[in-house]
Design an enzyme around this catalytic site. Structure first.
Site, PDB file in Angstrom:
ATOM      1  N   GLU A 210     138.096  80.705  48.683  1.00 42.03           N
ATOM      2  CA  GLU A 210     137.451  80.888  49.982  1.00 42.03           C
ATOM      3  C   GLU A 210     136.043  81.425  49.776  1.00 42.03           C
ATOM      4  OE1 GLU A 210     136.215  80.887  53.548  1.00 42.03           O
ATOM      5  OE2 GLU A 210     138.281  80.172  53.228  1.00 42.03           O
TER       6      GLU A 210
ATOM      7  N   ASP B 178     136.897  72.310  57.802  1.00 41.99           N
ATOM      8  CA  ASP B 178     135.884  72.095  58.827  1.00 41.99           C
ATOM      9  C   ASP B 178     135.572  70.600  58.898  1.00 41.99           C
ATOM     10  OD1 ASP B 178     133.508  71.978  60.371  1.00 41.99           O
ATOM     11  OD2 ASP B 178     132.963  74.008  59.762  1.00 41.99           O
TER      12      ASP B 178
ATOM     13  N   LYS C  39     129.241  65.777  62.779  1.00 44.34           N
ATOM     14  CA  LYS C  39     127.973  65.058  62.843  1.00 44.34           C
ATOM     15  C   LYS C  39     127.731  64.300  61.539  1.00 44.34           C
ATOM     16  CE  LYS C  39     125.879  68.292  66.101  1.00 44.34           C
ATOM     17  NZ  LYS C  39     124.776  69.247  66.373  1.00 44.34           N
TER      18      LYS C  39
ATOM     19  N   ASP D   9     144.288  68.710  62.065  1.00 45.39           N
ATOM     20  CA  ASP D   9     144.612  68.314  63.431  1.00 45.39           C
ATOM     21  C   ASP D   9     143.524  67.405  63.992  1.00 45.39           C
ATOM     22  OD1 ASP D   9     142.656  70.393  63.636  1.00 45.39           O
ATOM     23  OD2 ASP D   9     143.124  70.512  65.778  1.00 45.39           O
TER      24      ASP D   9
ATOM     25  N   THR E 111     149.791  76.798  58.022  1.00 46.91           N
ATOM     26  CA  THR E 111     148.638  77.688  58.014  1.00 46.91           C
ATOM     27  C   THR E 111     148.527  78.356  59.383  1.00 46.91           C
ATOM     28  OG1 THR E 111     146.966  76.189  58.910  1.00 46.91           O
ATOM     29  CG2 THR E 111     147.509  75.944  56.570  1.00 46.91           C
TER      30      THR E 111
ATOM     31  N   TYR F  76     145.975  78.122  61.413  1.00 50.63           N
ATOM     32  CA  TYR F  76     145.454  77.109  62.326  1.00 50.63           C
ATOM     33  C   TYR F  76     146.537  76.126  62.736  1.00 50.63           C
ATOM     34  CZ  TYR F  76     140.543  78.447  61.756  1.00 50.63           C
ATOM     35  OH  TYR F  76     139.351  79.107  61.780  1.00 50.63           O
ATOM     36  N   GLU F  77     147.376  75.759  61.794  1.00 49.84           N
ATOM     37  CA  GLU F  77     148.446  74.801  62.083  1.00 49.84           C
ATOM     38  C   GLU F  77     149.382  75.339  63.149  1.00 49.84           C
ATOM     39  OE1 GLU F  77     151.729  72.159  59.564  1.00 49.84           O
ATOM     40  OE2 GLU F  77     150.396  73.583  58.556  1.00 49.84           O
TER      41      GLU F  77
END
Length: 213
Positions: free
Chosen positions: A69, A118, A122, A154, A191, A193-194
């Site tokens: 990280e 991430d 763009k 996701d 995770t 986020y998951e």
């Protein structure tokens, strides 16, 4: 990802070199010296707060794990998890993924995890995506022959982009799920986020790809 600055994080990181490896370049080609046992090594690039890598290490004591990280204000939470868990087969690195070949030699790593990276949506930011071809080359430089990448997100756009990137690079698509949580897959470790995204009803995408000799 918006990161809340924690000015005290760097000092705390320096207090625990037994968990967040200091001077990782000295272990290039000899990561077995960091762990109690010489066994396969899996790394998570972008480990975030460390829930996934901690639970993977707990569930699979015959595999060594390293969570990577960049942001010290994020990895500090993973460090606190590891201090509590005190797992002999888990360590952390506070480094940039672009520098992985500085710290790992060819054949050091058996598998790479990319979880909820991430998406950098763009086009001008394409090179920052962890599934961009330059990163795939970096992983190839440190993986064993036939090593694998396991990828979860996701973000449908990032998933579609990543499948094309993997295929263009010549990776073998071993497993692809467009609705992972309804796929019947057993043994999934989530995770942070998951958990959050799935509770919101978001579809989770997952694939496993393999480098071909």
């Amino acid at each position: 990802m918006r990161v809340r600055h924690k000015p005290w994080a760097k000092e705390k990181i320096e207090q625990y070199p037994q968990y967040i490896v200091a001077n990782p370049e000295q272990y290039k080609g000899k990561w077995h010296e960091v762990f109690e046992k010489d066994q396969p090594l899996h790394i998570e690039v972008g480990t975030g707060k460390g829930q996934f890598i901690t639970e993977m290490a707990r569930a699979n004591p015959s595999i060594n794990y390293i969570g990577i990280e960049l942001y010290d204000s994020v990895i500090i939470t993973a460090l606190e998890r590891l201090i509590d868990a005190d797992l002999p087969n888990l360590r952390l690195l506070n480094v940039n993924a672009v520098d992985l070949p500085k710290y790992f030699a060819k054949n050091d790593v058996d598998q790479v995890y990319l979880n909820f990276s991430d998406p950098w949506p763009k086009y001008r930011h394409e090179k920052r995506r962890l599934t961009y071809k330059d990163f795939l080359k970096i992983y190839e430089e440190i993986l064993v022959d036939g090593g694998e990448i396991h990828f979860k997100t996701d973000n449908q756009g990032l998933f579609e982009y990543s499948l094309m990137s993997f295929s263009s690079y010549g990776l073998l698509l071993k497993y692809v799920s467009l609705d992972f949580h309804n796929s019947g897959y057993e043994g999934n470790i989530m995770t942070e986020y998951e958990e959050k995204f799935s509770e919101q009803g978001n579809r989770i995408y997952r694939c496993e790809v393999k480098y071909q000799n």
